[in-house]
Design an enzyme around this catalytic site. Structure first.
Site, PDB file in Angstrom:
ATOM      1  N   THR A 150       0.799  -1.225   0.000  1.00  0.00           N
ATOM      2  CA  THR A 150       0.000   0.000   0.000  1.00  0.00           C
ATOM      3  C   THR A 150       0.833   1.276   0.000  1.00  0.00           C
ATOM      4  O   THR A 150       1.829   1.366   0.713  1.00  0.00           O
ATOM      5  CB  THR A 150      -0.849   0.004   1.290  1.00  0.00           C
ATOM      6  OG1 THR A 150      -1.559  -1.212   1.330  1.00  0.00           O
ATOM      7  CG2 THR A 150      -1.783   1.181   1.351  1.00  0.00           C
ATOM      8  N   ASP A 181      -6.811  -4.059   4.788  1.00  0.00           N
ATOM      9  CA  ASP A 181      -6.932  -2.997   5.792  1.00  0.00           C
ATOM     10  C   ASP A 181      -7.015  -1.601   5.184  1.00  0.00           C
ATOM     11  O   ASP A 181      -7.479  -0.657   5.837  1.00  0.00           O
ATOM     12  CB  ASP A 181      -5.693  -3.021   6.707  1.00  0.00           C
ATOM     13  CG  ASP A 181      -4.427  -2.749   5.887  1.00  0.00           C
ATOM     14  OD1 ASP A 181      -4.138  -3.573   4.987  1.00  0.00           O
ATOM     15  OD2 ASP A 181      -3.757  -1.729   6.105  1.00  0.00           O
ATOM     16  N   GLY A 204      -2.947  -7.033   5.276  1.00  0.00           N
ATOM     17  CA  GLY A 204      -4.175  -6.458   5.823  1.00  0.00           C
ATOM     18  C   GLY A 204      -4.837  -7.344   6.855  1.00  0.00           C
ATOM     19  O   GLY A 204      -5.401  -6.851   7.846  1.00  0.00           O
TER      20      GLY A 204
HETATM   21  N1  GLY Z   1      -2.257  -3.732   3.109  1.00  0.00           N
HETATM   22  C1  GLY Z   1      -2.889  -4.039   1.904  1.00  0.00           C
HETATM   23  C2  GLY Z   1      -3.707  -5.236   1.912  1.00  0.00           C
HETATM   24  O1  GLY Z   1      -3.515  -6.116   2.735  1.00  0.00           O
HETATM   25  O2  GLY Z   1      -4.564  -5.346   1.066  1.00  0.00           O
END
Ligand code: GLY
Length: 313
Positions: A150, A181, A204
């Protein structure tokens, strides 16, 4: 004092744009939108926007979240396909009174009705990587794509307004409809201009278990310096997951308080982030744990060259 902090070296060009906007007294909202759009628009980054890696069905599903720390307003999209800039849609959603978090078809209909630019977000190179992976893929060997996921950003403008935002294509080969997340307020991002903001990156499924970004802001509110808040939140979550679930996967977070003081937390060997502030030129740092202590090292040109060539491959 203005400031901006973002996850991963891939945010460099975006942070450059964002910091120019902040220097020229533009708002935190404008700066965060342009910073994240710049990463979304770059095809060589495999985990955000155009060029992001597809889900198990070969579809690029995008998640994005935004929070305005003056108004405490939140907007987010999950599992969005076919639109160029998820962050802009998330920002627009934050202006609504209801229906602030839309997923899938509903998010797409909203984006269409509001005139957002449509685009097939599957770059040919991403589909090639997907086809290759499909041959050998099993859920057991699934792992966050090299950890470079991300883009998460926190901005502080000269008026003291703070924003937090994220954008990602999520885990490579994720299940259709899987949302991580990044669009979850409190998990992937959180900000309160009276305190500060945080944005997360990593797996996430683990980050959301600790409401990580909220926890970092809560610790800052209790008086922790951002560095202590970020490090404590990540380590405590990671240790708890190891104890209770026997596994803790990649988790990192960046944060800034409303004085422009900043910090990061990570449980991985090397985490890159980008920071710029009114009194400090833009820098890419690598956070590394050396003899148990987290240290920041300025990324060299050679490091950046290697990083970019890995992304472009
Ligand atoms: N942090 C990004 C995801 O797990 O989708």
């Amino acid at each position: 004092m203005w400031g901006i902090i973002a996850t991963w070296a891939m945010a460099y060009d975006g942070v450059l744009k964002g910091s120019k906007l902040l220097t020229n007294k533009n708002s935190s909202v404008k700066a965060i939108e342009e910073t994240i759009k710049s990463v979304e628009d770059e095809p060589s980054f495999r985990s955000v926007g155009y060029g992001g890696l597809p889900n198990e069905k070969g579809i690029v599903e995008l998640d994005s979240g935004f929070m305005d720390g003056d108004k405490m307003s939140v907007g987010a999209v999950g599992g969005l396909t076919g639109f160029k800039n998820p962050i802009s849609i998330a920002i627009k959603l934050s202006e609504e009174s209801y229906n602030n978090f839309l997923v899938g078809r509903g998010a797409e209909e909203y984006a269409r009705l509001n005139g957002f630019e449509e685009k097939d977000m599957a770059a040919e190179r991403s589909l090639e990587i997907w086809r290759e992976k499909k041959k050998s893929f099993s859920e057991e060997n699934m792992k966050a794509y090299d950890g470079h996921d991300t883009v998460g950003v926190v901005t502080l403008d000269t008026y003291g307004k703070m924003c937090a935002g994220t954008s990602t294509s999520g885990l490579f080969m994720k299940r259709e409809g899987r949302v991580g997340d990044s669009p979850l307020c409190g998990g992937g991002f959180y900000v309160d201009s009276e305190v500060g903001g945080a944005a997360a990156t990593g797996v996430g499924e683990d980050i959301m278990k600790g409401c990580l970004s909220y926890e970092v802001v809560r610790l800052m509110k209790e008086g922790c310096h951002p560095q202590e808040a970020a490090e404590r939140a990540v380590i405590e979550l990671s240790e708890k997951l190891k104890r209770k679930a026997n596994i803790s996967r990649d988790i990192s977070v960046v944060c800034m308080n409303n004085n422009g003081e900043w910090g990061i937390g990570t449980n991985i060997d090397e985490f890159s982030f980008v920071i710029a502030r009114e009194d400090m030129d833009l820098v890419i740092f690598l956070a590394k744990r050396i003899n148990g202590k987290l240290e920041y090292i300025k990324a060299t040109d050679k490091w950046l060259e290697d990083y970019m060539s890995k992304e472009i491959k």
